[in-house]
Design an enzyme around this catalytic site. Structure first.
Site, mmCIF file in Angstrom:
data_model
loop_
_atom_site.group_PDB
_atom_site.id
_atom_site.type_symbol
_atom_site.label_atom_id
_atom_site.label_comp_id
_atom_site.label_asym_id
_atom_site.label_seq_id
_atom_site.Cartn_x
_atom_site.Cartn_y
_atom_site.Cartn_z
ATOM 1 N N LYS A 154 0.835 -1.184 0.000
ATOM 2 C CA LYS A 154 0.000 0.000 0.000
ATOM 3 C C LYS A 154 0.883 1.253 0.000
ATOM 4 O O LYS A 154 2.036 1.139 0.385
ATOM 5 C CB LYS A 154 -0.971 -0.026 1.175
ATOM 6 C CG LYS A 154 -0.323 0.147 2.544
ATOM 7 C CD LYS A 154 -1.372 0.343 3.581
ATOM 8 C CE LYS A 154 -1.312 1.713 4.167
ATOM 9 N NZ LYS A 154 -0.233 1.962 5.116
ATOM 10 N N ASP A 186 -2.003 -6.111 2.518
ATOM 11 C CA ASP A 186 -2.498 -5.321 3.637
ATOM 12 C C ASP A 186 -2.001 -6.112 4.842
ATOM 13 O O ASP A 186 -2.570 -7.154 5.182
ATOM 14 C CB ASP A 186 -4.029 -5.254 3.629
ATOM 15 C CG ASP A 186 -4.533 -4.351 4.740
ATOM 16 O OD1 ASP A 186 -4.099 -4.534 5.889
ATOM 17 O OD2 ASP A 186 -5.344 -3.453 4.454
ATOM 18 N N HIS A 187 -0.933 -5.633 5.471
ATOM 19 C CA HIS A 187 -0.262 -6.516 6.435
ATOM 20 C C HIS A 187 -1.144 -6.852 7.633
ATOM 21 O O HIS A 187 -0.898 -7.834 8.319
ATOM 22 C CB HIS A 187 1.102 -5.960 6.847
ATOM 23 C CG HIS A 187 1.047 -4.860 7.861
ATOM 24 N ND1 HIS A 187 0.819 -3.557 7.528
ATOM 25 C CD2 HIS A 187 1.185 -4.876 9.216
ATOM 26 C CE1 HIS A 187 0.816 -2.826 8.633
ATOM 27 N NE2 HIS A 187 1.039 -3.587 9.663
ATOM 28 N N GLU A 215 -1.403 3.840 18.208
ATOM 29 C CA GLU A 215 0.061 3.725 18.215
ATOM 30 C C GLU A 215 0.617 4.757 19.176
ATOM 31 O O GLU A 215 0.114 5.884 19.245
ATOM 32 C CB GLU A 215 0.621 4.011 16.828
ATOM 33 C CG GLU A 215 0.252 2.975 15.809
ATOM 34 C CD GLU A 215 0.866 3.292 14.466
ATOM 35 O OE1 GLU A 215 1.993 2.861 14.225
ATOM 36 O OE2 GLU A 215 0.217 4.021 13.697
ATOM 37 N N HIS A 222 -6.371 -0.987 6.543
ATOM 38 C CA HIS A 222 -6.323 -1.920 7.680
ATOM 39 C C HIS A 222 -7.644 -1.981 8.456
ATOM 40 O O HIS A 222 -8.179 -3.058 8.708
ATOM 41 C CB HIS A 222 -5.215 -1.517 8.652
ATOM 42 C CG HIS A 222 -3.865 -1.359 8.018
ATOM 43 N ND1 HIS A 222 -3.437 -2.144 6.976
ATOM 44 C CD2 HIS A 222 -2.840 -0.499 8.277
ATOM 45 C CE1 HIS A 222 -2.211 -1.777 6.628
ATOM 46 N NE2 HIS A 222 -1.834 -0.782 7.393
ATOM 47 N N LYS A 232 -1.855 8.315 16.023
ATOM 48 C CA LYS A 232 -0.450 8.224 16.437
ATOM 49 C C LYS A 232 -0.264 9.052 17.701
ATOM 50 O O LYS A 232 -1.028 9.975 17.957
ATOM 51 C CB LYS A 232 0.445 8.753 15.316
ATOM 52 C CG LYS A 232 0.369 7.886 14.064
ATOM 53 C CD LYS A 232 1.641 7.920 13.274
ATOM 54 C CE LYS A 232 1.522 7.121 11.984
ATOM 55 N NZ LYS A 232 1.879 5.697 12.179
HETATM 56 C C1 BG6 Z 1 1.257 0.931 8.215
HETATM 57 C C2 BG6 Z 1 1.140 2.420 8.304
HETATM 58 O O1 BG6 Z 1 0.510 0.423 7.155
HETATM 59 O O2 BG6 Z 1 0.788 0.367 9.434
HETATM 60 C C3 BG6 Z 1 1.914 2.960 9.480
HETATM 61 O O3 BG6 Z 1 1.628 3.004 7.103
HETATM 62 C C4 BG6 Z 1 1.496 2.263 10.749
HETATM 63 O O4 BG6 Z 1 1.757 4.356 9.607
HETATM 64 C C5 BG6 Z 1 1.515 0.762 10.570
HETATM 65 O O5 BG6 Z 1 2.406 2.653 11.746
HETATM 66 C C6 BG6 Z 1 0.907 0.087 11.771
HETATM 67 O O6 BG6 Z 1 1.129 -1.271 11.678
HETATM 68 P P1 BG6 Z 1 1.202 -2.172 12.967
HETATM 69 O O7 BG6 Z 1 1.344 -3.558 12.439
HETATM 70 O O8 BG6 Z 1 2.384 -1.717 13.770
HETATM 71 O O9 BG6 Z 1 -0.083 -1.935 13.691
#
Ligand code: BG6
Length: 507
Positions: free
Chosen positions: A152, A181-182, A220, A244, A344
């Site tokens: 993404k 989309d991790h 976060e 996400h 954040k």
């Molecule tokens: C990413 C965003 O896709 O996901 C980041 O671009 C974010 O800004 C991150 O920090 C959060 O991923 P996770 O796995 O740490 O919740």
């Protein structure tokens, strides 16, 4: 489940952060678990001039920093893994350079007997997303056995997302395109499906008759770190919500698929995205809250305001916090509000889905003010301390019927010795297995943009819509609380109560 088909993974953006922090450590972890195919190689591609040896040294350091290599015997595995890494330095913007790449690919294919199975991983700035596929296709590197993984952002709005899909589909079929989309690769996110569809006790209650509202948070504690340049053109809505968080909504709200395969699961989540009620202009002003973090002192350390971060415009109106209320217009969810928020520099890092059940229809046991004492919540803790928490009322021992809310708390850490795999491990392995279930499909990406686009448009056209400042280290603007209409309800504020063994525990 080991990938048995030989594979070459070509990583564009090989000298970048994603490759060092996530991709190479994930591939190494797969190797450690004997999940990589026997015939396997990696080709890093980038503009930075480097030979195989320096690339290997760099990646060895990345593995040391970003994967868990404490286990005995890892040294030999590292050496054998490192020997599979190669590097090609080309000008990725120049079509002609791709013939050099092709030669290198042909060599590796022969040497490692890879049978022309290639994954092209685009870990590059998005500006290259519509260029690299064209250049690869020119070299006939878009045959059936070739796949494309794209990170993404898939576009920055509806129009660009549609254009990107259109461009990609000129050269690769939808089956060959894997949009990462991790969040979908996270073990606990996949467990939403298992919790819902392998247990009889939840699904009968999973609807408007029993659920009062659904709350999804992804908080976060860090700020934008070194990504100010990217983030300032993105913001929380594009960075987290369009992808996400809405994917989470898809899994929480979908109907049971007929089969647990990529077509059926993704068809069902798509139906949810199509049923998202578009928020009218009036309601956007009221039901979508944006905020931006201000400076503060957290644990005696001064943290700077978003506008003072490197790469961020000093008068930036980019949101680092977004919260919204919306509805899903279908039979199951009619009238059930969904609340999502992300930000954040919030107090802690936590992602969770909370299913809030309705009160009992008749209140037998109330507190002194006549309110029912128990409220049922199912909390799906996505990270950290992955697990599942059920809150329900129990009688306090002794006279009378005093009810107390108690917790039934399952922690993944107590399930087995096994480490929870990183999202990228699962996703890379799935791609080698030709399984795209946990990847975002083009139509879903466009449909989620259709939902988000009007909000972005309105914010752009009406800059006077408030952007609330919130001190770093707080839960975002107070006004986000007013989204939840009932005065006795608020967002869940998970707190970091560390028990002796380091896991999060509920009070
Ligand atoms: C990413 C965003 O896709 O996901 C980041 O671009 C974010 O800004 C991150 O920090 C959060 O991923 P996770 O796995 O740490 O919740």
């Amino acid at each position: 489940m080991q990938a048995t088909t030989p594979h070459l993974i070509v990583i564009f953006g090989a000298s970048g952060d994603l490759t060092r922090r996530k991709l190479i450590p994930a591939l190494f972890n797969l190797k450690r678990q004997a999940l990589l195919p026997d015939n396997f190689a990696v080709l890093g591609v980038g503009r930075t001039p480097m030979d195989d040896e320096s690339f290997r040294d760099d990646m060895k350091a990345a593995i040391a920093s970003f994967s868990n290599i404490s286990k005995a015997g890892d040294k030999a595995i590292i050496e054998s893994f490192i020997s599979l890494l190669h590097y090609a330095s080309i000008d990725t913007f120049d079509a002609d350079s791709y013939s050099i790449l092709k030669d290198k690919i042909v060599d590796l294919d022969k040497k490692f007997k890879l049978e022309d199975n290639i994954i092209f991983y685009l870990a590059t700035p998005p500006i290259l997303y519509d260029k690299i596929p064209v250049f690869l296709a020119k070299q006939k590197l878009n045959r059936e056995s070739h796949k494309l993984i794209i990170e993404k952002p898939f576009g920055i709005n509806l129009e660009s997302a549609r254009n990107l899909n259109k461009d990609l589909l000129k050269y690769y079929s939808e089956d060959q395109i894997y949009r990462i989309d991790h969040y979908l690769g996270k073990e606990t996110v996949q467990n939403i499906l298992v919790t819902r569809f392998s247990n009889q006790i939840f699904e009968p209650l999973w609807n408007r008759n029993y659920i009062h509202h659904v709350e999804i948070t992804s908080a976060e504690s860090i700020g934008v770190e070194k990504r100010g340049g990217y983030y300032d053109n993105s913001g929380a809505l594009r960075d987290m919500v369009q992808n996400h968080l809405l994917q989470l909504v898809g899994l929480v709200a979908m109907e049971p698929p007929i089969l647990a395969d990529s077509t059926n699961i993704r068809n069902e989540t798509l139906k949810v995205f199509k049923a998202l009620r578009h928020i009218s202009m009036d309601k956007i002003r009221r039901d979508v809250i944006r905020g931006q973090y201000l400076d503060a002192t957290i644990n005696r350390t001064k943290v700077s305001a978003y506008r003072n971060e490197e790469g961020v415009r000093p008068d930036s109106k980019t949101e680092t916090f977004a919260a919204m209320k919306f509805y899903i217009d279908n039979w199951r969810w009619s009238g059930v509000p969904f609340y999502i928020r992300t930000g954040k520099r919030l107090p802690i890092r936590v992602s969770e889905v909370v299913i809030h059940f309705k009160e009992t229809p008749h209140h037998l046991f109330c507190n002194d003010s006549g309110e029912p004492n128990a409220s049922n919540q199912l909390v799906i803790r996505i990270q950290p301390d992955e697990g599942l928490l059920m809150k329900f009322g129990m009688k306090v021992p002794g006279a009378g019927f005093t009810v107390q809310n108690v917790n039934m708390d399952f922690h993944y850490s107590s399930l087995s010795e096994k480490e929870i795999p990183e999202a990228y491990e699962r996703l890379l392995l799935d791609c080698m297995l030709n399984d795209s279930t946990l990847y975002a499909r083009g139509d879903a990406v466009e449909t989620t943009w259709e939902f988000i686009n009007p909000i972005l448009e309105l914010w752009k056209n009406e800059p006077e819509i408030p952007l609330y400042g919130y001190p770093s280290g707080t839960w975002g603007p107070d006004v986000a609380d007013s989204l939840i209409e009932e005065p006795w309800l608020t967002w869940r504020y998970p707190c970091k109560n560390l028990s002796n063994d380091g896991i999060y525990c509920e009070l």
